[in-house]
Design a protein around this motif. Structure first.
Motif, short mmCIF file in Angstrom:
data_model
loop_
_atom_site.label_atom_id
_atom_site.label_comp_id
_atom_site.label_asym_id
_atom_site.label_seq_id
_atom_site.Cartn_x
_atom_site.Cartn_y
_atom_site.Cartn_z
N ILE A 187 1.48 -1.68 0.17
CA ILE A 187 0.02 0.37 -0.13
C ILE A 187 0.43 0.92 0.14
N ALA A 188 1.53 0.83 0.57
CA ALA A 188 2.92 2.42 1.05
C ALA A 188 3.73 2.61 -0.31
N ALA A 189 3.74 1.64 -1.14
CA ALA A 189 5.04 1.32 -1.89
C ALA A 189 3.69 1.72 -3.15
N ALA A 190 2.90 1.66 -3.07
CA ALA A 190 1.69 1.97 -4.63
C ALA A 190 1.63 3.89 -3.85
N LEU A 191 1.17 4.61 -2.90
CA LEU A 191 1.61 5.17 -3.04
C LEU A 191 2.16 6.78 -3.49
N ILE A 192 3.72 5.81 -3.05
CA ILE A 192 4.63 6.33 -3.74
C ILE A 192 5.04 6.27 -5.19
N LEU A 213 14.23 13.69 -5.69
CA LEU A 213 13.33 12.19 -5.54
C LEU A 213 13.50 10.84 -4.14
N ALA A 214 14.60 10.94 -4.55
CA ALA A 214 14.75 9.98 -3.15
C ALA A 214 15.13 10.79 -1.89
N GLY A 215 15.95 11.71 -2.05
CA GLY A 215 15.28 12.55 -0.47
C GLY A 215 13.94 12.70 0.26
N THR A 216 13.26 12.86 -1.08
CA THR A 216 11.93 12.90 -0.47
C THR A 216 11.45 11.68 0.07
N ILE A 217 11.58 10.56 -0.92
CA ILE A 217 11.45 9.14 0.10
C ILE A 217 11.62 9.34 1.26
N GLU A 218 13.12 9.38 0.99
CA GLU A 218 13.88 8.67 2.83
C GLU A 218 13.07 9.83 3.79
N GLU A 219 12.91 10.93 3.94
CA GLU A 219 12.20 11.65 4.37
C GLU A 219 11.39 11.36 4.40
N LEU A 220 9.41 10.55 3.81
CA LEU A 220 8.80 9.93 4.47
C LEU A 220 9.61 8.35 5.31
N HIS A 221 10.26 8.19 5.32
CA HIS A 221 10.67 7.06 6.04
C HIS A 221 9.72 7.26 7.54
N PRO A 222 9.99 7.75 8.59
CA PRO A 222 9.54 8.27 9.83
C PRO A 222 7.66 8.49 9.63
N VAL A 223 7.88 9.03 8.60
CA VAL A 223 6.20 9.28 8.59
C VAL A 223 5.25 8.12 8.13
N PHE A 224 5.59 6.76 7.23
CA PHE A 224 5.25 5.26 7.12
C PHE A 224 5.22 4.70 8.78
N GLN A 225 6.55 4.96 9.21
CA GLN A 225 6.27 4.12 10.28
C GLN A 225 5.49 4.72 11.69
N ALA A 226 5.41 6.28 11.43
CA ALA A 226 4.69 6.65 12.45
C ALA A 226 2.95 6.03 11.91
N VAL A 227 2.00 5.80 10.57
CA VAL A 227 0.66 6.00 10.54
C VAL A 227 1.30 3.98 10.67
N ILE A 228 2.52 3.31 10.28
CA ILE A 228 2.12 1.42 10.51
C ILE A 228 1.93 1.67 12.44
N ASP A 229 2.89 2.71 13.27
CA ASP A 229 2.75 1.67 14.39
C ASP A 229 2.26 2.29 15.10
N ALA A 230 1.11 3.33 14.64
CA ALA A 230 0.05 4.12 15.74
C ALA A 230 -1.37 2.73 14.80
N GLU A 231 -0.99 2.26 13.63
CA GLU A 231 -2.67 1.46 13.08
C GLU A 231 -2.65 0.64 14.34
N ILE A 232 -1.26 -0.03 14.24
CA ILE A 232 -0.62 -1.05 15.05
C ILE A 232 -0.89 -1.42 16.19
N THR A 233 -0.69 -0.33 16.98
CA THR A 233 -0.86 -0.56 18.49
C THR A 233 -2.52 0.09 19.40
N MET A 234 -3.13 1.04 17.81
CA MET A 234 -4.63 1.27 18.15
C MET A 234 -5.10 -0.57 17.87
N ALA A 235 -4.39 -0.62 16.70
CA ALA A 235 -5.85 -2.26 16.98
C ALA A 235 -5.50 -3.18 17.61
#
Length: 270
Positions: A187-192, A213-235
């Protein structure tokens, strides 16, 4: 010039024994054997029982080291070297591909002797569990040792087994979690890919855009990590609360959810 010298002759290549080549490349003999087993370097020249390596092998090892420093995985390096040997455009592979191979994780592999592996799981290392670990990719064999892909996963599975969960059940749950994790990553890769890599015109990014592009994707690493961590812990909060309520009512959880997705998550919970 000596009488037997031919000005058109190419300089003779140096040759190295295994220990000499490893020292020149700044790696251990064990690592060199591992690269050879993975076919990251071509076979050496054999002279009886002696294996002779040359400067081509040394250059290949230095290329591998440079690619590892750039964040490439060994699997990715294998693909790149295969592309080079088959005449494909490695420059192209090293261009846009570099934006995606900057590691998202910081997992640390762990080397274990068979005895150390058994100690981690209190004698629960059966042939079936070992085969499952190798199949999932948690373990790899390197000579007389095992390499676990992740210190965190090793510690987590060790704790779960120590608390009474059989290793077979931990591995079964791990396989299910891996399946769901791959789906989340897709899902994340499809967005990118859809919104950053593929422009509306369908024209690939220009060379000068790749670094951005590489810099933008690298900046998004912690963003996706935060989303996944939040969704897993709430689940987990929802699931544990539902399990507790069912236990207090003497009921068996059905694993259902409003949209059916929660039922799938229940499978991964193991």
């Amino acid at each position: 010039m000596a009488a037997n010298e031919n000005p058109n002759d190419q300089p003779e290549q140096r040759e190295f024994r295994m220990t000499e080549l490893a020292a020149e490349a700044g790696i251990t003999v064990r690592t060199l054997r591992f690269y050879r087993e993975r076919k990251l370097i071509p076979p050496p020249r054999r002279e009886g029982r002696i294996a002779w390596y040359n400067e081509h092998h040394l250059a290949r090892l230095r290329s591998i080291a440079a690619l590892l420093e750039r964040g490439h995985t060994l699997g990715g390096i294998t693909e790149l070297l295969a592309a080079f040997e088959s005449g494909r455009d490695v420059g192209e592979l090293l261009g846009l591909d570099t934006a995606f191979v900057t590691p998202w994780s910081d997992e640390t592999p762990v080397r274990l002797t068979p005895e150390e592996l058994a100690d981690h799981y209190s004698g629960d290392v059966t042939a079936e569990n070992l085969a499952a670990s190798l199949d999932i990719g948690y373990l790899a064999v390197d000579g007389d040792e095992f390499v676990h892909t992740s210190r965190r996963l090793l510690d987590a599975s060790t704790t779960l087994v120590a608390r009474g969960i059989p290793l077979a059940a931990v591995l079964e749950a791990g396989r299910a979690v891996r399946t769901h994790a791959d789906a989340v990553a897709a899902i994340a890769a499809a967005l990118i890919r859809t919104h950053l890599v593929d422009p509306p015109t369908g024209t690939p990014p220009a060379a000068h855009d790749i670094d951005h592009l590489a810099g933008t994707i690298e900046e998004l690493h912690p963003v996706f990590q935060a989303v996944i961590d939040a969704e897993i812990t709430m689940a987990m909060d929802r699931r544990v609360r539902a399990e507790l309520e069912c236990w207090m009512r003497g009921e068996t959880p059905d694993g259902g959810g409003d949209d059916g997705q929660e039922s799938q998550a229940g499978t991964a919970d193991g």
